[in-house]
Structure formats: C-alpha cells, structure tokens
Design an enzyme around this catalytic site. Sequence first.
Site, PDB file in Angstrom:
ATOM      1  N   LEU A  33     -21.306  18.950 -51.932  1.00 14.66           N
ATOM      2  CA  LEU A  33     -20.337  19.957 -52.373  1.00 14.66           C
ATOM      3  C   LEU A  33     -18.908  19.636 -51.912  1.00 14.66           C
ATOM      4  O   LEU A  33     -18.697  19.153 -50.804  1.00 14.66           O
ATOM      5  CB  LEU A  33     -20.754  21.340 -51.858  1.00 14.66           C
ATOM      6  CG  LEU A  33     -22.153  21.807 -52.295  1.00 14.66           C
ATOM      7  CD1 LEU A  33     -22.438  23.212 -51.763  1.00 14.66           C
ATOM      8  CD2 LEU A  33     -22.328  21.776 -53.808  1.00 14.66           C
ATOM      9  N   HIS A  37     -16.767  22.632 -56.325  1.00 12.28           N
ATOM     10  CA  HIS A  37     -17.941  23.521 -56.252  1.00 12.28           C
ATOM     11  C   HIS A  37     -17.571  24.837 -55.558  1.00 12.28           C
ATOM     12  O   HIS A  37     -18.001  25.915 -55.968  1.00 12.28           O
ATOM     13  CB  HIS A  37     -19.069  22.851 -55.458  1.00 12.28           C
ATOM     14  CG  HIS A  37     -19.579  21.573 -56.040  1.00 12.28           C
ATOM     15  ND1 HIS A  37     -19.367  20.350 -55.441  1.00 12.28           N
ATOM     16  CD2 HIS A  37     -20.306  21.310 -57.153  1.00 12.28           C
ATOM     17  CE1 HIS A  37     -19.951  19.400 -56.150  1.00 12.28           C
ATOM     18  NE2 HIS A  37     -20.528  19.952 -57.206  1.00 12.28           N
ATOM     19  N   LYS A 149     -15.103  23.421 -65.827  1.00 10.88           N
ATOM     20  CA  LYS A 149     -14.536  22.822 -67.044  1.00 10.88           C
ATOM     21  C   LYS A 149     -14.418  21.310 -66.905  1.00 10.88           C
ATOM     22  O   LYS A 149     -14.235  20.597 -67.870  1.00 10.88           O
ATOM     23  CB  LYS A 149     -13.140  23.414 -67.315  1.00 10.88           C
ATOM     24  CG  LYS A 149     -13.167  24.867 -67.736  1.00 10.88           C
ATOM     25  CD  LYS A 149     -11.753  25.315 -68.094  1.00 10.88           C
ATOM     26  CE  LYS A 149     -11.725  26.785 -68.451  1.00 10.88           C
ATOM     27  NZ  LYS A 149     -10.349  27.249 -68.728  1.00 10.88           N
ATOM     28  N   VAL A 177     -10.778  21.659 -60.316  1.00  5.63           N
ATOM     29  CA  VAL A 177     -10.035  21.559 -59.055  1.00  5.63           C
ATOM     30  C   VAL A 177      -9.700  20.086 -58.809  1.00  5.63           C
ATOM     31  O   VAL A 177     -10.559  19.205 -58.934  1.00  5.63           O
ATOM     32  CB  VAL A 177     -10.842  22.133 -57.872  1.00  5.63           C
ATOM     33  CG1 VAL A 177     -10.056  22.008 -56.574  1.00  5.63           C
ATOM     34  CG2 VAL A 177     -11.189  23.592 -58.141  1.00  5.63           C
ATOM     35  N   MET A 185     -11.670  16.458 -58.526  1.00  6.90           N
ATOM     36  CA  MET A 185     -12.657  16.292 -57.455  1.00  6.90           C
ATOM     37  C   MET A 185     -14.027  16.049 -58.065  1.00  6.90           C
ATOM     38  O   MET A 185     -14.385  16.652 -59.073  1.00  6.90           O
ATOM     39  CB  MET A 185     -12.672  17.536 -56.586  1.00  6.90           C
ATOM     40  CG  MET A 185     -11.372  17.662 -55.844  1.00  6.90           C
ATOM     41  SD  MET A 185     -11.490  18.767 -54.469  1.00  6.90           S
ATOM     42  CE  MET A 185      -9.790  18.744 -53.929  1.00  6.90           C
TER      43      MET A 185
HETATM   44  P1  AMP Z   1     -22.362  18.668 -60.100  1.00  7.78           P
HETATM   45  O1  AMP Z   1     -22.797  18.936 -58.702  1.00  7.78           O
HETATM   46  O2  AMP Z   1     -21.485  17.481 -60.234  1.00  7.78           O
HETATM   47  O3  AMP Z   1     -23.509  18.684 -61.071  1.00  7.78           O
HETATM   48  O4  AMP Z   1     -21.443  19.898 -60.517  1.00  7.78           O
HETATM   49  C1  AMP Z   1     -21.902  21.211 -60.392  1.00  7.78           C
HETATM   50  C2  AMP Z   1     -20.904  22.128 -61.048  1.00  7.78           C
HETATM   51  O5  AMP Z   1     -19.644  21.973 -60.408  1.00  7.78           O
HETATM   52  C3  AMP Z   1     -20.688  21.808 -62.532  1.00  7.78           C
HETATM   53  O6  AMP Z   1     -20.563  23.021 -63.251  1.00  7.78           O
HETATM   54  C4  AMP Z   1     -19.401  21.040 -62.519  1.00  7.78           C
HETATM   55  O7  AMP Z   1     -18.665  21.131 -63.721  1.00  7.78           O
HETATM   56  C5  AMP Z   1     -18.655  21.740 -61.380  1.00  7.78           C
HETATM   57  N1  AMP Z   1     -17.601  20.882 -60.842  1.00  7.78           N
HETATM   58  C6  AMP Z   1     -17.710  19.595 -60.426  1.00  7.78           C
HETATM   59  N2  AMP Z   1     -16.500  19.114 -60.059  1.00  7.78           N
HETATM   60  C7  AMP Z   1     -15.609  20.118 -60.259  1.00  7.78           C
HETATM   61  C8  AMP Z   1     -14.198  20.249 -60.082  1.00  7.78           C
HETATM   62  N3  AMP Z   1     -13.455  19.258 -59.629  1.00  7.78           N
HETATM   63  N4  AMP Z   1     -13.627  21.438 -60.393  1.00  7.78           N
HETATM   64  C9  AMP Z   1     -14.373  22.478 -60.870  1.00  7.78           C
HETATM   65  N5  AMP Z   1     -15.701  22.414 -61.056  1.00  7.78           N
HETATM   66  C10 AMP Z   1     -16.318  21.254 -60.767  1.00  7.78           C
END
Ligand code: AMP
Length: 315
Positions: A33, A37, A149, A177, A185
């Site tokens: 995370l 996240h 997004k 973010v 990120m």
């Molecule tokens: P992941 O752990 O990569 O599967 O991501 C879990 C959730 O976090 C997904 O809905 C992603 O789109 C969101 N997420 C990942 N990176 C970012 C970010 N930089 N900003 C906003 N949401 C994110």
Amino acid sequence: MKILKKPSEMKVLSESFHKINKSVGFVPTMGSLHAGHLSLIKAARKKCDVVIVSIFVNPTQFGVGEDLDKYPRDIQADAKICEQARADYIFNPESKDIYSSGVDSLLITYPELSKKLCGKFRPGHFDGVTTVMPKLLYIVEPDYCFMGKKDGQQLIIIKKLVSDLFMDCEIIGCSTVRESSGLAMSSRNLYLAESEIVKANKIFVALASFIDSLQAAGDESQNIEEALNAGSNILRKVDGLDIQYFDFVDRETLNPVRKFKSGTYMICGAVVCSGTRLIDNFTVDIDSDGLIHVDMGVDESGLSFNIGNESRLQS
Ligand code: AMP
C-alpha cells in the site's frame, strides 16, 4: 482493526453490518500500500460506517512471464497503513479459498473491452480482474467500492460489470495520487531505480503536453492527432522507454477519438521502463460549450495538479 482470512467469515461479518443498517465501504487492493491506496481508504472512511480493505494478489490477472512471484508483499506494513487510515478490517484471503474449484473453473469476460489498450499487451489480464471482482464483491457485499482512476480501463470495466450483474454497489472512482514530480504512485514504482524514475516521470509530462496542445489549439478535429504526436514525441525521445500505447479514447467504448466534440474521454498511455510496465491517464470531459475539464490527479495532500504549473511539468 482485524485481519480476516476466510471468505465465509468475511461474508457473515458483512451481513451483520447490513442487518443493523451500517454502510460498508470496500477498497480492493493487491497490497504494498502507498498514498494512492490510502486516499481510497480515506474516501471510504469519510463516506461509510465500516471500511474493509482487501489485500489479495490475484493470480488470474497476471500473465505468463509477468511479476506474480516478485510482486511486493508485506502484510505487516500494509496493516499498519490500514490501521493509521482507520480501516476496520483487512480481508486477506488465500488463493485456494478464492479459487476453491481451481483458477480455470470460472471465467467472466468482456470480449471486446478486455482486448483494448492494456488488454492488447496483457492478454487475459482483464479476464482475471472481471472474474475476481464479483467474487470479492459477493463476499464483502459493500454499498460502495472505492477504486482508482489511475487504472482507468479497469475502473470503466468494473463499473460496467457491476451494472451488468445488477449488483447493489456503487463504484466510486478516486483521483490519481501522484508524487510531486507528477509520477503516478504505483506499487510497481518500487522496481524502479532513481534514474528510471526520472524517465517514468515523462509519462505525466506527455499526458500534460497532450492537454496543453489541445487547449492551445481549440476545437479543430485534426488537433487531437497533433496533440497526440506532441505527447508521444516526448516519450519517444526518452532512452530506454518503450511506448505500448498513447491514445485519446472514449470512456464508454475505449475506442480512439479523433473528433473534438462534447463527451467523456481519457488520454492514456502505457510504457515499459527497463522491464517495468507503467500506466497512467487523465480523464478529460469536453462540455457542450467546448470547454475542456481535466482530472490530472492530486498530490499526497490532496491538492490538484493543473496545467500551467510549470515546476511540476519540467520534472
Ligand atoms: P492495486 O493494489 O494496484 O491493485 O490497486 C488497488 C486500487 O488502488 C485500484 O483501484 C487502483 O486503481 C488504486 N490505485 C493504485 N494506485 C493509485 C494511485 N496512484 N492513485 C489512486 N488510486 C490508485
């Protein structure tokens, strides 16, 4: 905060909240995370009575030769972050419990959408996502599910899926973010050396350059093509960055858009930087007066990025 492993346990708990009319907010993640996240957890905390974060590295969304085995996993660090963000529960299931009848036994797919953009380069990836998400949503039964997004195509597909399956859950898309340099990120940024991060920053610069060109040029149709060239040229010039795609697409169909007219769009790109695949996008809405509204994302403190903020664009 409690960590639950068993789907049955999670389901019973969720049902107990519904019985007493508590709203359940869900943040599905693969762990490792970061502040991206965290923003989803905070949004859930603000809106919902109960906040559940899932941490599950879903094997079916990784292709052959991808980074399933080396994907960063640190449940202790993740638990700390969830606790600080005042999540109530972590759901951290085992693969064998999510896929109790085998990873090949159920397949939910969007044959068209899943092959576009990232799908072209990660065959089967979105099938894995659209197969695991209903499982998680049936187990957690959230009223609201918070997604980034940043993974634009995923967000679009999951919104469609939830609607097609008549699920009683609202998918809430949260702004991307970014580091102060503009880099989105991502858990995969951990794979990048410092020199590679400088290169990866150029994705943001390219997306911003597209918007800059589009805004400067006005509503001539050929200008979308020109703005795409301006953006992709920035990426092409970076040694060691391979462009997979850089395109302006419709947020409903994911089809390329070359005509300037009102609608909801996304300028999006994917590159490979020294073996690490990175994606990014801005959402773009053109209103009926031809005005362009862009969500470029936010920094860690929630401040929006804007075109014209030169210090951010030069990085
Ligand atoms: P992941 O752990 O990569 O599967 O991501 C879990 C959730 O976090 C997904 O809905 C992603 O789109 C969101 N997420 C990942 N990176 C970012 C970010 N930089 N900003 C906003 N949401 C994110």
